[in-house]
Scaffold this active site. Structure first.
Site, short mmCIF file in Angstrom:
data_model
loop_
_atom_site.label_atom_id
_atom_site.label_comp_id
_atom_site.label_asym_id
_atom_site.label_seq_id
_atom_site.Cartn_x
_atom_site.Cartn_y
_atom_site.Cartn_z
N GLY A 501 0.83 -1.20 0.00
CA GLY A 501 0.00 0.00 0.00
C GLY A 501 0.86 1.24 0.00
N GLY A 502 0.21 2.40 0.27
CA GLY A 502 0.94 3.65 0.26
C GLY A 502 2.00 3.72 1.34
CB THR A 505 6.04 -4.22 1.03
OG1 THR A 505 6.32 -3.37 -0.09
CG2 THR A 505 5.65 -5.59 0.51
CG ASP A 617 -7.64 4.79 4.43
OD1 ASP A 617 -8.43 4.93 3.48
OD2 ASP A 617 -6.51 4.28 4.31
#
Length: 657
Positions: A501-502, A505, A617
């Site tokens: 993801g942003g 890993t 989120d």
């Protein structure tokens, strides 16, 4: 004429009956004497008719053996065999008292094929089958002196009332030898008995190779059999005699909690030992215990200096090197071949120099089957078990085991297993530098984030706690060395990659004790994710709820910033919702449970936790699923803390998906 025919019929009938009695057991007795022989077809019965002795043929065989079995149980259950290596080929055999006073099995030519082979002082001997299943040879005039008994010469079965000798000066007592196969009573390739050296334990051997061991006896249970920690039938069954015999021998016995239960322990031809109890209602043998029955119960399954954990899926690796060690053969280890075991990363200081600046230290492993080949040592009032280990450069571990005392291990640590319940602690000896890495006492334990936040983080203590100023109840947060994380993830191999993801890993890792964890790694060269990293440390470490993923630790070394979470076997919710094949497994009841779990987690964040937190989120990929498909909210990198009475706030950057 009619009278003569009746007499002839009677004689013929008697003759037929006599012939049948040679085929079917028509003669029974309670003892064997010089004048009373047990022939093939006869039987010897114990007084209470629990056990029976006679000739038998195994299934799919015509060979004849003398054996003992439970009298009223079908199919016939053999517990002892006399002539297991010298069977008879016909029904002309006999069991009798020989002229020299021994109990012997003879063939049709009166040749001895088996004998008790003792030297009785008198020749007026008798043999009796006791109610326990023990066949005893003694003098008819002195029944207190036993010349020979089957309990001292067992085959494959341990019965209640048997005494198994334990004597270190006599060495291993390999008392029980299984059948070669289900239809062949001759000795098989396995052995079961007592290893009396160090702490006493039961061992199964294949030749000279150990296949399983029970763990040390602690005066109440065998510590390597975790069921014994909670099953009273075990705790009240095994006993070790005291005081010792004149030759130093003590004896293991087993007494059922209910004297009317028919119990037996048997080592099978395949090297498996099982405890069985006769179920009178179902008319069958019920298995109470089978060893080894799990992968990790096999002897030294993971090699030296490694721990096996059966609570983990085999595909994900049951084996892990203990802290301070790494796979001896990395390529083989990664392929699932753990036989090479593990090796030390750093040599012990003691073995390098007597003038080493720093003393070796220890790290404790909890809930363990202690390693094999431990020595029990005595300690005086002025020293501890740890002191004894430290002054011996060959000592690799120590532990004070309840019921046994101080144990040290001077050989390689082998056959270690982690238990979900029960077990003992083991203190593993490590070089001082390894202890420093684990405890993060050096400069690499500093979190260099002061200038990016309105708080400061102090050096991590020996308990690895993160002390964050101006925050409430900062919890203990274990820290890991980068080497240990790299080892657990196979050097962050692609095959262990779970997602990306942003932030960075995520990898799957197997850590010390066999525990699986999820490893989230922030790229060392990237500024992206630094704020999220801080947020995770500040927020999720404090949150405790069954529907929130748990942060288990972190690693901060050089440019590496790594977070370590509990591992979720079923990955994330989006993997199910957006996969045609997996979506069908989410039937409505399961979906309802997932929805409810997410709602409970959010309620905790918004209202019930001591910190009022907005996730910001929340999406399917941030809902993780455990092995029971229970949902856990994850990824708090973008979350915001609100004041207790605050219900709105402004944001200065775009976040979320």
């Amino acid at each position: 004429m009619a009278e003569s025919n009746r007499d002839l019929t009677l004689v013929t009938t008697l003759f037929i009956l006599l012939q049948l009695c040679r085929i079917v057991s028509c003669s029974t007795s309670t003892l064997i004497t010089k004048n009373l022989t047990i022939r093939d077809g006869d039987s010897l019965i114990s007084e209470g008719e629990i056990f029976e002795l006679g000739f038998f043929s195994p299934k799919n065989s015509t060979l004849r053996y003398v054996g003992i079995w439970f009298k009223n149980i079908e199919p016939r259950t053999i517990v002892w065999v006399a002539n297991r290596e010298t069977p008879l080929s016909d029904h002309n055999g006999a069991l009798k008292i020989a002229d020299d006073g021994n109990l012997v099995v003879v063939n049709g030519q009166n040749n001895t094929v088996w004998s008790t082979n003792v030297h009785p002082k008198l020749n007026n001997n008798v043999a009796v089958l006791l109610e326990t299943g023990d066949l005893v040879l003694y003098s008819d005039s002195d029944r207190d002196t036993k010349y020979w008994e089957s309990f001292n010469n067992p085959t494959d079965t341990f019965l209640p009332g048997m005494r198994v000798r334990v004597n270190p000066s006599m060495g291993e007592n390999r008392a029980f030898i299984p059948w070669k196969s289900e239809s062949d009573p001759s000795p098989g390739r396995y052995l079961m008995g007592i290893d009396p050296f160090g702490a006493i334990e039961i061992v199964i051997w294949e030749g000279e190779t150990r296949k399983w061991r029970s763990g040390p006896w602690n005066s109440a249970i065998f510590t390597g059999v975790p069921d014994m920690f909670r099953v009273t039938n075990y705790i009240h069954g095994f006993k070790l005699s005291s005081p010792p015999d004149p030759d130093g021998s003590v004896f293991f016995t087993y007494v059922p909690s209910n004297k009317d239960d028919l119990l037996r322990f048997r080592i099978r031809f395949d090297g498996i030992v099982e405890q069985l109890m006769w179920n009178r209602d179902a008319r069958n043998w019920t298995s109470l215990q089978v060893k080894p029955s799990k992968e990790c119960e096999k002897y030294n399954r993971c090699g030296n200096y490694s721990v096996c954990n059966d609570s983990k899926d085999f595909d994900s690796g049951k084996c892990s090197c203990i802290f301070g060690f790494e796979p001896a053969y990395r390529n083989q280890w990664n392929k699932g071949n753990f036989s090479g075991g593990c090796k030390r990363r750093v040599s012990l200081n003691c073995s390098q120099s007597l003038f080493a600046k720093k003393e070796d230290g220890f790290r404790v492993l909890k809930g363990m089957k202690v390693p094999d080949f431990g020595s029990v040592v005595s300690i005086n009032n002025s020293e501890t078990c740890k002191d004894v280990c430290l002054r011996d450069c060959s000592c690799n571990a120590y532990e004070v085991v309840p019921g046994i005392g101080c144990m040290i291990w001077t050989r390689d640590l082998v056959d270690m297993e982690h238990f979900e319940y029960g077990g003992n602690n083991v203190n593993i000896r490590l070089a001082a530098s390894e202890i420093d890495i684990f405890c993060n006492k050096e400069d690499n334990a500093l979190l260099d984030i002061r200038k990016n936040r309105d708080y400061s983080v102090k050096s991590l203590s020996s308990l690895n706690e993160v002390l964050v100023e101006d925050q409430v109840d900062t919890p203990d947060l274990p820290t890991f060395s980068f080497n240990s994380v790299a080892s657990a993830t196979g050097d962050f191999s692609e095959e262990n990659k779970l997602g990306q993801g942003g932030f960075g890993t995520v990898y799957k890792g197997q850590f010390s004790g066999g525990r699986e964890m999820a490893v989230k790694r922030l790229s060392g060269k990237s500024k992206q994710g630094l704020e999220e990293f801080k947020n995770e440390i500040l927020l999720i470490a404090k949150l405790q709820h069954r529907n929130l993923v748990r942060l288990l630790g972190c690693c901060i070394e050089n440019d590496e910033k790594i977070l370590i979470y509990e591992y979720m076997p079923n990955n994330s919710l989006d993997r199910f919702l957006f996969d045609e094949s997996k979506r069908m497994s989410l039937e409505w009841r399961k979906r309802w449970d997932i929805i409810g779990g997410i709602a409970r987690g959010l309620l905790y964040l918004h209202r019930d936790s001591r910190l009022k937190i907005i996730h910001r989120d929340l999406k399917a990929s941030n809902i993780l699923l455990d092995k029971e498909m229970k949902p856990k909210i994850s990824d708090f990198g973008m979350a915001r803390i609100f004041n207790y009475r605050q219900d709105q706030a402004n944001t200065i950057r775009v976040v979320g998906t």
